[in-house]
Design an enzyme around this catalytic site. Structure first.
Site, mmCIF file in Angstrom:
data_model
loop_
_atom_site.group_PDB
_atom_site.id
_atom_site.type_symbol
_atom_site.label_atom_id
_atom_site.label_comp_id
_atom_site.label_asym_id
_atom_site.label_seq_id
_atom_site.Cartn_x
_atom_site.Cartn_y
_atom_site.Cartn_z
ATOM 1 N N CYS A 225 97.335 38.632 -0.076
ATOM 2 C CA CYS A 225 98.656 38.077 -0.317
ATOM 3 C C CYS A 225 98.550 36.738 -1.035
ATOM 4 C CB CYS A 225 99.384 37.951 1.020
ATOM 5 S SG CYS A 225 100.574 36.653 1.134
ATOM 6 N N ASP B 19 115.098 15.272 -6.825
ATOM 7 C CA ASP B 19 114.371 16.328 -6.103
ATOM 8 C C ASP B 19 114.104 17.480 -7.064
ATOM 9 O OD1 ASP B 19 113.335 18.044 -4.214
ATOM 10 O OD2 ASP B 19 115.219 18.387 -3.163
ATOM 11 N N CYS C 249 108.118 18.556 -4.272
ATOM 12 C CA CYS C 249 107.431 19.682 -3.614
ATOM 13 C C CYS C 249 106.068 19.936 -4.257
ATOM 14 C CB CYS C 249 108.309 20.932 -3.632
ATOM 15 S SG CYS C 249 108.919 21.359 -5.254
HETATM 16 N N1 SAH Z 1 117.927 18.975 -3.739
HETATM 17 C C1 SAH Z 1 118.141 20.387 -3.506
HETATM 18 C C2 SAH Z 1 117.445 21.280 -4.523
HETATM 19 C C3 SAH Z 1 116.012 20.997 -4.803
HETATM 20 S S1 SAH Z 1 115.148 22.272 -5.682
HETATM 21 C C4 SAH Z 1 117.744 20.759 -2.099
HETATM 22 O O1 SAH Z 1 117.137 19.977 -1.375
HETATM 23 O O2 SAH Z 1 118.070 21.880 -1.670
HETATM 24 C C5 SAH Z 1 115.266 21.788 -7.329
HETATM 25 C C6 SAH Z 1 116.601 22.093 -7.956
HETATM 26 O O3 SAH Z 1 116.520 21.648 -9.316
HETATM 27 C C7 SAH Z 1 116.984 23.572 -8.040
HETATM 28 O O4 SAH Z 1 118.268 23.751 -7.493
HETATM 29 C C8 SAH Z 1 116.987 23.885 -9.538
HETATM 30 O O5 SAH Z 1 117.978 24.815 -9.914
HETATM 31 C C9 SAH Z 1 117.270 22.519 -10.125
HETATM 32 N N2 SAH Z 1 116.819 22.289 -11.514
HETATM 33 C C10 SAH Z 1 115.721 22.759 -12.126
HETATM 34 N N3 SAH Z 1 115.603 22.244 -13.354
HETATM 35 C C11 SAH Z 1 116.665 21.403 -13.532
HETATM 36 C C12 SAH Z 1 117.089 20.568 -14.583
HETATM 37 N N4 SAH Z 1 116.401 20.481 -15.728
HETATM 38 N N5 SAH Z 1 118.210 19.835 -14.413
HETATM 39 C C13 SAH Z 1 118.925 19.902 -13.255
HETATM 40 N N6 SAH Z 1 118.564 20.685 -12.220
HETATM 41 C C14 SAH Z 1 117.447 21.430 -12.344
#
Ligand code: SAH
Length: 391
Positions: free
Chosen positions: A20, A319, A346
């Site tokens: 996996c 984030d 992350c």
């Molecule tokens: N802060 C939120 C999401 C974090 S994950 C939480 O804690 O749940 C990262 C997020 O970034 C995702 O929702 C993804 O869709 C968004 N994302 C990815 N690339 C992006 C970009 N270029 N501009 C804005 N958002 C983006």
């Protein structure tokens, strides 16, 4: 974990671990896992400042609120679900997973029995034939609401109504069933079209005392218990007093911004995924938060415009996905001059890269807090707090 080359896969308790590839730390005690992660984060980020002791999970098993299974068929004609073998498109059957929510695992097993019973054809990726591709199950860990998403290669599902009825009869805990259409040859699990077969078409869950709507395509943190600790740390780092204008960049369904809204004057959220933004707007309403607004846009472009328009922000939460942020975003944050940037990451490797850029521009990393959101796997989340040196 990208960049985590020194970590080797362990043999251990789970029979699927080797193939996996999901759980890097099978066979290690949880304490050992935390030590390894602490060392890894310190190795990458220690040069920026002291790395606080990692916040471990109270329950390191069966924490995943989102479970995904790819459908396959064995030589005897039995249907199974599993995951793609690492770096391949071969499906490894997985019956019981150590880290998945057990309610979701049980539903996956039923889906296999029912797929055979209802004679649903299993999708064959090489030949591009068949119907049933994936199942995605999401569990609201606080509310107990459960969403089953059946990913099909066509919107036409034979015996759709009877299938839905039977699934609900066998699992009355399911609150909604959605048919997702994914006609493309792609490694993406979900297509963009959803047809609600039963219930509301979304689930709700509670985080930090607030209620959040989660649609099939929206991002939602997969370890709800540790997410609360992550958000509390992030909001604590921001040191909000109620007067601040706050940006929640890469906001998903608005969870960080909403959790901060009660302690800020105004929150502006920005997110690329349209469905997530719709959920975010609804979530603000559900929680009667009147001081939060959302933009459906690339976070980098949004930041550039904010900087060009000489807008003002006191705190920026960011984030981004695993790939990290962009120089465009970071340069604009620098121009905006917020008092604090709280970076939730992350992937410590891309975080390191982005912190270098902040530091070059005259910012200092004040706090570094790893949080173990993903026990048994090689992933680790880190919250950092940055401030400008001369401001
Ligand atoms: N802060 C939120 C999401 C974090 S994950 C939480 O804690 O749940 C990262 C997020 O970034 C995702 O929702 C993804 O869709 C968004 N994302 C990815 N690339 C992006 C970009 N270029 N501009 C804005 N958002 C983006």
């Amino acid at each position: 974990m990208s960049g985590q080359k020194e970590l080797k896969k362990q043999d251990g308790a789970c029979p699927y671990a080797k193939k996996c590839g999901g759980c890097t730390y099978q066979g290690k005690t949880y304490e050992e896992q935390l030590k390894i992660k602490q060392k890894y984060v310190s190795g990458l980020l220690g040069k920026f400042g002291k790395v606080a002791p990692i916040l471990g999970a109270e329950c390191p098993e069966h924490y995943r609120n989102k479970v995904h299974g790819v459908f396959g068929r064995d030589k005897k004609g039995n249907v199974f679900t599993g995951i793609y073998e690492e770096n391949s498109h071969r499906i490894v059957p997985v019956e019981d997973c150590l880290i998945e929510d057990e309610r979701a695992t049980a539903i996956l097993k039923t889906l296999c029995i029912m797929a055979k019973q209802f004679k649903l054809q299993i999708y064959d990726e090489d030949r591009e034939t068949g119907l049933l591709r994936h199942a995605l199950i999401r569990v609201g860990r606080t509310t107990g609401e459960i969403m089953v998403v059946l990913v099909l290669s066509s919107p036409i599902m034979p015996s759709k109504n009877n299938f839905t009825k039977e699934l609900c009869r066998r699992h009355p805990e399911i609150t909604t069933i959605v048919l997702n259409v994914n006609e493309k040859r792609t490694s993406m699990v979900l297509g963009s079209r959803n047809v609600v077969l039963y219930g509301k078409g979304y689930i709700e869950d509670m985080l930090c005392g607030l209620r959040f709507r989660i649609s099939p395509n929206s991002f939602y943190q997969i370890n709800s218990e540790q997410t609360e600790r992550l958000y509390r740390t992030a909001i604590d780092f921001a040191g909000l007093t109620g007067k601040e204008r706050v940006i929640d960049a890469y906001c998903g369904i608005g969870t960080i911004g909403a959790s901060a809204a009660g302690r800020a004057a105004e929150v502006l959220g920005v997110e690329l995924n349209k469905d997530a933004v719709k959920d975010a707007v609804t979530n603000a309403k559900i929680n009667q938060l009147k001081n939060i607004r959302f933009w459906n846009e690339d976070a980098g472009k949004y930041m550039v415009r904010m900087a060009e328009n000489h807008e003002h922000a006191d705190v920026v939460f960011m984030d981004p996905p695993r790939s990290g942020s962009t120089p465009e975003f970071i340069n604009s944050v620098h121009t905006l001059k917020p008092k604090k940037v709280v970076y939730v990451s992350c992937d410590p490797a891309t975080l390191q890269r982005d912190l270098e850029l902040f530091v070059k521009k005259g910012w200092k990393v004040h706090k570094i807090q790893p949080v173990d959101m993903f026990p048994y796997t090689g992933h680790v989340e880190v919250v950092t707090c940055l401030q400008r040196v001369n401001s």
